[in-house]
Design an enzyme around this catalytic site. Structure first.
Site, short mmCIF file in Angstrom:
data_model
loop_
_atom_site.label_atom_id
_atom_site.label_comp_id
_atom_site.label_asym_id
_atom_site.label_seq_id
_atom_site.Cartn_x
_atom_site.Cartn_y
_atom_site.Cartn_z
N GLY A 222 4.94 -4.03 32.35
CA GLY A 222 3.95 -5.08 32.52
C GLY A 222 2.82 -4.71 33.46
O GLY A 222 1.65 -4.99 33.18
N SER B 45 10.74 -7.78 23.00
CA SER B 45 10.50 -8.75 24.09
C SER B 45 9.55 -8.20 25.15
O SER B 45 9.11 -8.94 26.03
CB SER B 45 11.82 -9.15 24.74
OG SER B 45 12.37 -8.05 25.42
N ASN B 46 9.22 -6.92 25.09
CA ASN B 46 8.26 -6.34 26.05
C ASN B 46 6.82 -6.69 25.68
O ASN B 46 5.93 -6.69 26.53
CB ASN B 46 8.34 -4.81 26.06
CG ASN B 46 9.69 -4.25 26.48
OD1 ASN B 46 10.06 -3.17 26.06
ND2 ASN B 46 10.41 -4.98 27.32
N GLN C 91 5.12 -9.17 24.92
CA GLN C 91 4.47 -10.36 25.47
C GLN C 91 3.58 -10.01 26.67
O GLN C 91 2.67 -10.73 27.02
CB GLN C 91 5.59 -11.37 25.84
CG GLN C 91 5.23 -12.49 26.77
CD GLN C 91 5.91 -12.32 28.13
OE1 GLN C 91 6.23 -11.20 28.54
NE2 GLN C 91 6.12 -13.44 28.82
N ARG C 92 3.80 -8.86 27.30
CA ARG C 92 3.02 -8.50 28.49
C ARG C 92 2.72 -7.01 28.60
O ARG C 92 1.82 -6.62 29.33
CB ARG C 92 3.74 -8.97 29.77
CG ARG C 92 5.07 -8.29 29.96
CD ARG C 92 5.99 -9.03 30.93
NE ARG C 92 7.26 -8.33 31.06
CZ ARG C 92 8.22 -8.35 30.14
NH1 ARG C 92 8.08 -9.04 29.04
NH2 ARG C 92 9.32 -7.66 30.33
N LYS D 266 8.87 4.51 25.64
CA LYS D 266 7.65 3.92 26.21
C LYS D 266 6.63 4.97 26.60
O LYS D 266 5.42 4.76 26.47
CB LYS D 266 8.00 3.06 27.43
CG LYS D 266 8.58 1.72 27.08
CD LYS D 266 8.68 0.83 28.32
CE LYS D 266 9.33 -0.48 27.95
NZ LYS D 266 9.54 -1.35 29.11
N ASP E 9 10.15 -2.71 38.25
CA ASP E 9 10.55 -4.11 38.19
C ASP E 9 11.90 -4.32 38.87
O ASP E 9 12.58 -5.30 38.63
CB ASP E 9 10.64 -4.57 36.72
CG ASP E 9 11.71 -3.80 35.95
OD1 ASP E 9 12.25 -2.83 36.52
OD2 ASP E 9 12.00 -4.17 34.81
N CYS F 269 12.83 -9.76 35.55
CA CYS F 269 12.01 -10.52 34.60
C CYS F 269 12.85 -11.07 33.45
O CYS F 269 12.61 -12.14 32.93
CB CYS F 269 10.90 -9.64 34.04
SG CYS F 269 9.56 -9.42 35.19
N CYS G 5 17.72 -16.10 56.09
CA CYS G 5 16.58 -15.19 55.99
C CYS G 5 16.29 -15.00 54.51
O CYS G 5 16.46 -15.91 53.72
CB CYS G 5 16.86 -13.87 56.73
SG CYS G 5 18.18 -12.89 56.00
#
Ligand SMILES: [Zn+2]
Length: 389
Positions: A53, A81-82, A84-85, A98, A142, A201, A347
């Site tokens: 992305g 599904s990748n 989309q961005r 890729k 990611d 993601c 924290c």
């Protein structure tokens, strides 16, 4: 005066062809860039970690801008599904590697540049060897494992690390470069959160357009470092909220105690996530779960909730009713705490707050508990409106 990360010798060894002069003419006519800046871009070697992305828009624009060599590390194949961005890849690329898909697209945009493919998982074994060949790293990973590894290796190799991350509707970017004066990722987050506490993601979702904004900001920062113009995002973090369309800038400070870039570093070589997660185990302190905290709140039980993160983290996300006392200040501010009441400390993921619990125990507080998983777990399991970072 140029502050380019590409030295003059390498710049002057590069020539632009007549075709390149035409291709880059909109750069060349700007006095801030000129042929000198374009030659620096051509001489530059940029490593994109991830062709996903963030890496997609970053690599597309860096290729178009004329960065002479673009390296891409990614082990993954294109999944439906990748798309989309991850705009480096098309529908016809589903199932391909890729890096190969990225190479085709980048070559089409600019055949003048070199593309180097690293079709492998970025690991402690290959990280230094890969990063050392480049001038700057665009971290589009990611996951925390790669992020910490990329940070550490960039500190060791003295390469600027142009960081970006996205989560749901929010993203952030900065440039980590201790050798140029700023902090590194570990100055902000010395230890990674437990692996199971971190959704990616695939689990949490991300607005498809959002990495476009953040990845392009990463590309802009990269071009600025190479050409030597403007004010780099060193020591500053931009946080973008797509739903509110708000861009906030947070100042980041270098931590002298940082385990990688501090005065007495404890990490000297690349390590894999599993390794340092295993060694990071702390002796246990009394703790409660986020569900128990929710019950206490709902039942209006009397207790104090103390947040020991840094102010910039508190600005990003907070649990209602929590009082901010950063870990570094808690020793001096114990008189602000009520000794009679139970105290819950939280924290980001539970490690710093465990330290705070031990510190308070040493100060004589007996009724003090660590919130397991921190605000991260709270966001995951109780209130998804609390932003994650
Ligand atoms: Zn550091």
């Amino acid at each position: 005066m140029k502050r380019s990360i590409i030295d003059d010798q390498r710049t002057n060894a590069v020539h632009l062809s007549a075709e390149e002069l035409q291709r880059y003419s909109r750069h060349l006519i700007m006095p801030e860039v000129t042929a000198d800046g374009q030659r620096r871009l051509k001489a530059a070697r940029v490593l994109c970690i991830g062709a996903g992305g963030l890496g997609s828009p970053a690599a597309l624009y860096l290729a178009a801008a004329g960065v002479g060599t673009i390296g891409i590390v990614d082990f993954d194949d294109v999944d439906l599904s990748n798309l989309q961005r991850q705009i480096l890849h098309g529908t016809k690329d589903v199932g391909r590697g890729k890096v190969e898909s990225a190479q085709d697209r980048l070559r089409d945009i600019n055949p003048e540049i070199d593309i180097e493919l690293h079709q492998c998982r970025f690991s402690s074994e290959n990280a230094s060897g890969i990063v050392s060949k480049y001038d700057v790293v665009v971290d589009g990973s990611d996951n925390f494992a790669t992020r910490y590894l990329s940070n550490d290796v960039c500190v060791f190799e003295q390469k600027p690390n142009v960081y970006g991350s996205v989560f749901r509707f929010e993203g952030q970017t900065t440039v980590f470069a201790p050798h140029l004066g700023g902090p590194c990722y570990r100055c902000l987050f010395p230890e990674p959160p437990p692996p199971e506490s971190v959704p990616n993601c695939a689990q949490a979702g991300v607005l498809g357009v959002l990495p476009g904004i953040i990845g392009i900001l990463q590309a802009i920062e990269t071009v600025k470092l190479i050409v030597g113009i403007g004010e780099p995002l060193i020591g500053r973090l931009l946080h973008f909220d797509a739903l509110k369309v708000k861009l906030r800038e947070l100042n980041l400070r270098r931590d002298p105690q940082c385990p990688v870039c501090g005065e007495n570093p404890t990490i000297f070589a690349p390590i894999d996530y599993d390794q340092f997660c295993g060694t990071g185990a702390l002796e246990t302190v009394p703790s409660i779960s986020v569900h128990e905290l929710k019950q206490k709140t709902d039942a209006h039980e009397p207790f104090d909730l103390i947040d020991v993160r840094e102010p910039f983290e508190y600005e990003i996300a907070r649990i209602d009713g929590a009082k901010l006392i950063p870990l570094g200040e808690i020793g001096d501010r114990v008189d602000e705490l009520q000794r009679g009441e139970p105290i819950v400390v939280h924290c980001h993921s539970g490690q710093r707050s465990a330290q705070a619990v031990r510190l308070l125990q040493q100060q004589g507080f007996s009724n003090v508990y660590n919130l397991d998983g921190g605000i991260d777990a709270w966001s995951d399991q109780i209130d998804p409106n609390v932003p994650k970072y």
